[in-house]
Design a protein around this motif. Structure first.
Motif, short mmCIF file in Angstrom:
data_model
loop_
_atom_site.label_atom_id
_atom_site.label_comp_id
_atom_site.label_asym_id
_atom_site.label_seq_id
_atom_site.Cartn_x
_atom_site.Cartn_y
_atom_site.Cartn_z
N LEU A 263 18.35 3.26 -7.64
CA LEU A 263 18.50 2.28 -8.94
C LEU A 263 18.03 0.76 -8.52
O LEU A 263 18.18 0.00 -9.29
N ASP A 264 17.73 0.69 -7.06
CA ASP A 264 17.41 -0.80 -6.51
C ASP A 264 15.86 -0.46 -5.98
O ASP A 264 15.73 0.29 -5.11
N ALA A 265 14.86 -1.26 -6.53
CA ALA A 265 13.55 -0.99 -6.34
C ALA A 265 13.37 -1.27 -4.77
O ALA A 265 12.82 -0.57 -3.72
N THR A 266 14.02 -2.52 -4.25
CA THR A 266 14.00 -2.80 -2.91
C THR A 266 14.41 -1.83 -1.89
O THR A 266 13.93 -1.43 -0.78
N ALA A 267 15.67 -1.32 -2.28
CA ALA A 267 16.16 -0.28 -1.52
C ALA A 267 15.70 1.12 -1.49
O ALA A 267 15.30 1.79 -0.42
N PHE A 268 14.96 1.58 -2.57
CA PHE A 268 14.36 2.54 -2.68
C PHE A 268 12.98 2.57 -2.23
O PHE A 268 12.50 3.44 -1.32
N TRP A 269 12.23 1.62 -2.22
CA TRP A 269 11.13 1.36 -1.51
C TRP A 269 11.29 1.12 0.25
O TRP A 269 10.44 1.79 1.01
N SER A 270 12.70 0.63 0.64
CA SER A 270 12.85 0.64 1.91
C SER A 270 12.91 1.88 2.37
O SER A 270 12.51 2.50 3.61
N ILE A 271 13.63 3.02 1.57
CA ILE A 271 13.74 4.50 2.18
C ILE A 271 12.44 5.04 2.09
O ILE A 271 12.06 5.90 3.15
N CYS A 272 11.57 4.63 0.96
CA CYS A 272 10.17 5.53 1.29
C CYS A 272 9.41 4.95 2.56
O CYS A 272 8.71 5.86 2.95
N GLY B 117 0.81 -1.15 0.03
CA GLY B 117 0.04 0.01 0.12
C GLY B 117 0.87 1.25 0.08
O GLY B 117 1.94 1.26 -0.11
N PRO B 118 0.34 2.40 -0.17
CA PRO B 118 0.90 3.73 -0.14
C PRO B 118 1.85 3.87 1.00
O PRO B 118 1.72 3.42 2.11
N ALA B 119 3.15 4.39 0.85
CA ALA B 119 4.25 4.61 1.66
C ALA B 119 4.21 5.56 2.89
O ALA B 119 4.83 5.86 3.50
N GLY B 120 3.26 6.45 2.71
CA GLY B 120 3.02 7.47 3.70
C GLY B 120 4.12 8.86 3.12
O GLY B 120 4.29 9.56 4.15
N CYS B 121 4.53 8.62 1.95
CA CYS B 121 5.14 9.74 1.48
C CYS B 121 4.94 10.09 -0.17
O CYS B 121 4.37 9.25 -0.66
N ASP B 122 5.27 11.14 -0.56
CA ASP B 122 5.26 11.59 -1.97
C ASP B 122 6.56 10.95 -2.56
O ASP B 122 7.61 10.74 -2.22
N ILE B 123 6.09 10.34 -3.82
CA ILE B 123 7.54 9.76 -4.35
C ILE B 123 7.61 10.15 -5.75
O ILE B 123 6.62 10.27 -6.39
#
Ligand code: PGA
Length: 253
Positions: A240-249, A37-43
């Motif tokens: 550049l890494d979906a997992t890392a970027f999503w984790s930051i989000c 679900g949505p991450a709680g931030c704008d992306i």
């Protein structure tokens, strides 16, 4: 974080990738969105210009992820071979554009006056400008980081800046792509000084988001994002890494 400002996590892909990695990366982010679900931030993801139409296609119907360009020209259109206009970015689906990244300042000799003009053109074209500022290691070691960043902000800030059309990104040049970051107190000091200047210079300076950028990773994101007046992050390598970027989000408080 400042009061209730919604954080913004912006991925800056720089000059990396291909059609295939653009597809894969966005498919990865879409999958994370579906699962959690949505991450709680704008992306926002700032893809290389040639891949923006493909990225827009892949983000069709995904309102949680917006697109951004990495630069635009000061002019609206005309004889500027190789350049991209803000209107073109808007036309292919962008909502944001980065202006004044230190790599542009260094590689293309862009000064703050040019960055300000780019920001103003971006805003006039209907984009939100992400205006980058940041000190060198020499400035930091000499104890003048606050002053250098302050004067860069003064000369780079677009006229007409408001909370909707401008985001500031504080990116210490020495922290970009190096794995080194200022400590939380140092980040907090700069962000507070940027906030004070925004309050002084703009009508709604309390609402302008101030991002931190420079070696933001899943491991340090939560700590950095909880510093007062840090309203999000501009993320290079880790975007550049979906997992890392999503984790930051997902690290936004
Ligand atoms: P980095 O880049 O996260 O790879 O340090 C940040 C940026 O330059 O925007």
């Amino acid at each position: 974080m400042t009061g209730s400002l919604r954080p913004l996590i912006a991925g800056n892909w720089k000059m990396n990738g291909s059609r295939a990695t653009t597809r894969d990366l966005l498919a990865g982010l879409r999958a994370f969105l579906r699962e959690s679900g949505p991450a709680g931030c704008d992306i926002v993801v700032c893809a290389p210009a040639p891949y923006l139409p493909l990225a827009a296609d892949r983000l069709e119907g995904v309102s949680e992820i917006e697109l951004g360009g990495q630069d635009c020209h000061t002019a609206v259109s005309g004889a500027h071979t190789g350049d991209v206009s803000a209107a073109m970015l808007l036309d292919v689906g962008c909502a944001y554009v980065i202006v004044g990244h230190s790599e542009r300042r260094a590689d293309h000799g862009e000064d703050s006056e040019t960055v300000k003009a780019k920001g103003e053109t971006a805003i006039a074209s209907g984009l939100t400008a992400i205006v980058c500022i940041g000190e060198t290691l020499e400035d930091r070691d000499a104890g003048r980081a606050v002053d250098v960043v302050g004067s860069q902000l003064d000369s780079s800030l677009p006229d007409g800046t408001d909370a909707a059309n401008t985001v500031i990104a504080y990116e210490p040049v020495w922290a970009i792509g190096t794995g080194r970051t200022p400590n939380e107190a140092e980040i907090g000091e700069i962000h507070a000084s940027i906030r004070a200047r925004l309050l002084d210079r703009t009508e709604d300076g309390s609402g302008v988001r101030i991002l931190y950028g420079g070696s933001v990773k899943p491991e340090n994101a939560a700590a950095i994002l909880s510093v007062p007046d840090v309203n999000g992050a501009l993320v290079g390598g880790a975007s550049l890494d979906a997992t890392a970027f999503w984790s930051i989000c997902q690290s936004c408080p």
